[in-house]
Design an enzyme around this catalytic site. Structure first.
Site, PDB file in Angstrom:
ATOM      1  N   ASP A 196       5.009  35.279 -54.239  1.00 34.90           N
ATOM      2  CA  ASP A 196       6.446  36.172 -54.196  1.00 34.90           C
ATOM      3  C   ASP A 196       5.985  37.207 -53.156  1.00 34.90           C
ATOM      4  O   ASP A 196       6.782  37.711 -52.343  1.00 34.90           O
ATOM      5  CB  ASP A 196       6.690  36.447 -55.640  1.00 34.90           C
ATOM      6  CG  ASP A 196       7.792  37.315 -55.591  1.00 34.90           C
ATOM      7  OD1 ASP A 196       9.016  36.966 -55.610  1.00 34.90           O
ATOM      8  OD2 ASP A 196       7.580  38.628 -55.733  1.00 34.90           O
ATOM      9  N   LYS A 200       7.409  38.897 -49.480  1.00 37.97           N
ATOM     10  CA  LYS A 200       8.200  39.997 -49.321  1.00 37.97           C
ATOM     11  C   LYS A 200       7.516  40.927 -48.309  1.00 37.97           C
ATOM     12  O   LYS A 200       8.070  41.552 -47.494  1.00 37.97           O
ATOM     13  CB  LYS A 200       8.130  40.872 -50.706  1.00 37.97           C
ATOM     14  CG  LYS A 200       9.228  40.252 -51.692  1.00 37.97           C
ATOM     15  CD  LYS A 200       8.857  40.718 -53.147  1.00 37.97           C
ATOM     16  CE  LYS A 200      10.137  40.325 -54.161  1.00 37.97           C
ATOM     17  NZ  LYS A 200       9.574  40.565 -55.530  1.00 37.97           N
TER      18      LYS A 200
HETATM   19  N1  HSE Z   1       9.487  37.670 -59.996  1.00 43.09           N
HETATM   20  C1  HSE Z   1       9.946  38.812 -59.247  1.00 43.09           C
HETATM   21  C2  HSE Z   1       8.990  40.292 -59.687  1.00 43.09           C
HETATM   22  C3  HSE Z   1      11.250  39.063 -59.328  1.00 43.09           C
HETATM   23  O1  HSE Z   1       8.593  39.848 -60.808  1.00 43.09           O
HETATM   24  O2  HSE Z   1       9.081  41.093 -59.206  1.00 43.09           O
HETATM   25  C4  HSE Z   1      11.540  39.964 -58.324  1.00 43.09           C
HETATM   26  O3  HSE Z   1      11.685  39.487 -56.904  1.00 43.09           O
END
Ligand code: HSE
Length: 391
Positions: A196, A200
Site C-alpha cells: 500500500d 502511494k
Molecule cells: N489500509 C490503508 C491504511 C487505508 O491503513 O492506511 C488507506 O489507504
C-alpha cells in the site's frame, strides 16, 4: 446543477454521500451551484436506504446520461474500476478516485485519455486519505524544485509500530489488536508487506517527477520482520522505527524505496503515531514542509474526494498540473546503485562501523554510513549478521 454518480457504496462511497448530505449547503455556496448525487451504482441491495431511488446496478444509464458530469469511482482495485473509469472519460465525464492501486498502475494512461477528452482524472484521496497533498504539490509548492518526499503513508502499520514502541507488544499481538479495532483488513498483506505504501510513494514520486515511476521498480520491505529488539535499538539511539515511503527526485533520475527506518525522535515524522499519516516534502525554496492528518477513514477520505469534485465543479482544474506522462522507467535508479546508512545487528564484529552495545546477549549493533547497497547483500549473508535497519 452539477450531477455526480458514485460508483461503489462502501466505506468511502458512503462517506462521500454523507459529506454531500451534511455539508451540501456550504459546498453549493463554494461552488456557486448545487452538487447533486444523481446515481449510486452498487451491485448490493440498498432498497431500504432512505435515498433508495438513487441506487442502480445499471452503469450504462449513467454513461448515457449527459447531465452527469463527474463520476466518483470508489470501487478500489484494478478491474472493473479501470474499465468503468475509461468508459466515463470516453463519455465526456471527469472522474474522481481514491483508488491508489489504479492510479499507480494506470494513472499516466488515464490522465492522457482525460486530456484527449477534455475532462479530468483526479486522485487527491489516493494518498494520505484526508491529508491535502496532491494539490499542495501542484499549487502551493509549485515555486519549488521538490527534491525529496518521505512519508508515513499507511495507518495500519503505523498503529502496529506505535503499539510495539509504546507498549512493547510483539508484531503479532499488535496486528491482532489492529484487526480487532477494524484498522487492519482480515487479510492485512497489502498493509504489512508495504504494498500500500509502495503504490502511494509511486504516485507522489510520479507527480513530482512528471513521469511515471513504476511501482514495480520500487524496492519494498514491510514491517513483518520488525522485532522487539529492533525497537530497543531504536530507543537506545533516541529514534523510532517507522515504515517510510521515500523518493529522491533529481533532474533526470528518481529513486524510491519503502522500508522500516530508524527516524530520530527530533524529526516531526517520529511524532506521527497511531493511525495518523504524514508527508514530509523538501523543496529548494520552502525547505521542509510536513502535512499531517488522518490517512484513512470514511469522512477524512471523503473530504479529499469531495474537494476534488468541488475543484472540477468550480472549473478550476484545468489550470492545475496534477498529472504525469508515461515513460520507460530508465530514469528510475535501481536500489543497487544507491548508498545506504543503516544499523546492522550482528553477532560478529563489523569493521569500519560505529558499534552500539545495548546489552542484548550475543549481539551488538553497528552503524554503517554511506555503504554501497550493492555490497549489502553479501554483508547480510555473512555468518553472525542478523539484519539491517535503514536510517
Ligand atoms: N489500509 C490503508 C491504511 C487505508 O491503513 O492506511 C488507506 O489507504
Amino acid at each position: 446543477m452539477i450531477n455526480i454518480a458514485i460508483l461503489g457504496f462502501g466505506t468511502v462511497g458512503s462517506g462521500v454521500y454523507e459529506v454531500l448530505k451534511k455539508d451540501g449547503g456550504i459546498i453549493a455556496g463554494r461552488v456557486g451551484d448545487e452538487v447533486r448525487i444523481k446515481y449510486i451504482v452498487e451491485i448490493r441491495d440498498f432498497s431500504d436506504h432512505p435515498d433508495a431511488q438513487l441506487f442502480t446496478k445499471d452503469y450504462s444509464a449513467v454513461l448515457t446520461d449527459n447531465s452527469v458530469s463527474v463520476v466518483v469511482e470508489m470501487m478500489g482495485g484494478i478491474e472493473p474500476a479501470y474499465s468503468f473509469t475509461k468508459d466515463a472519460i470516453l463519455h465526456g465525464k471527469s472522474v474522481v478516485t481514491s483508488n491508489k492501486a489504479l492510479v499507480a498502475e494506470k494513472g499516466a494512461e488515464l490522465f492522457a485519455l482525460a486530456r484527449e477528452n477534455g475532462v479530468f482524472y483526479r486522485y487527491e484521496a489516493s494518498v494520505g486519505g484526508g491529508i491535502p497533498v496532491i494539490r499542495p504539490i501542484g499549487t502551493c509548492l509549485a515555486a519549488n524544485r521538490i527534491t525529496r518526499v518521505m512519508g508515513i503513508l499507511n495507518g495500519t502499520t503505523n498503529y502496529i509500530l506505535t503499539k510495539m514502541i509504546e507498549e512493547g507488544q510483539s508484531f503479532e499481538t499488535a496486528l491482532a489488536d489492529a484487526q480487532k479495532k477494524g484498522y487492519a483488513e482480515a487479510d492485512p498483506t497489502a498493509d504489512v508487506e508495504g504494498h500500500d505504501t509502495c503504490r502511494k510513494i509511486a504516485i507522489l514520486a510520479s507527480l513530482i517527477f512528471g513521469k511515471n515511476v513504476d511501482y514495480k521498480k520500487i524496492s519494498t520491505e514491510g514491517i513483518t520482520g520488525v522485532e522487539p529488539e529492533d525497537v530497543e535499538y531504536a530507543e537506545a539511539m533516541d529514534s523510532s522505527i517507522k515504515l517510510i515511503g521515500m523518493a529522491r527526485i533529481g533532474e533526470d533520475k528518481v529513486f524510491a524505496r519503502v522500508s522500516p527506518m530508524l527516524i530520530p525522535n527530533d524529526s516531526p515524522l517520529a511524532c506521527v503515531k497511531d493511525v495518523f499519516n504524514a508527508v514530509m516534502l523538501t523543496g529548494d525554496n520552502v525547505g521542509d514542509v510536513m502535512l499531517y492528518g488522518s490517512g484513512a477513514g470514511k469522512l477524512p477520505t471523503a473530504s479529499a474526494v469531495v474537494s476534488d469534485v468541488i475543484d472540477i465543479a468550480r472549473g478550476i482544474s484545468e489550470n492545475r498540473r496534477l498529472d504525469w506522462e508515461d515513460g520507460d522507467s530508465s530514469y528510475v535508479t535501481p536500489l543497487s546503485e544507491t548508498k545506504v546508512t543503516c544499523l546492522i545487528r550482528s553477532k560478529e564484529e563489523i569493521e569500519d562501523a560505529t558499534c552500539i552495545d545495548i546489552g542484548i546477549e550475543g549481539e551488538k549493533g553497528y552503524i554503517l554510513r554511506n555503504f554501497k547497497e550493492s555490497d549489502l547483500e553479501a554483508l547480510l549473508k555473512r555468518e553472525g549478521v542478523i539484519k539491517c535497519i535503514r536510517m
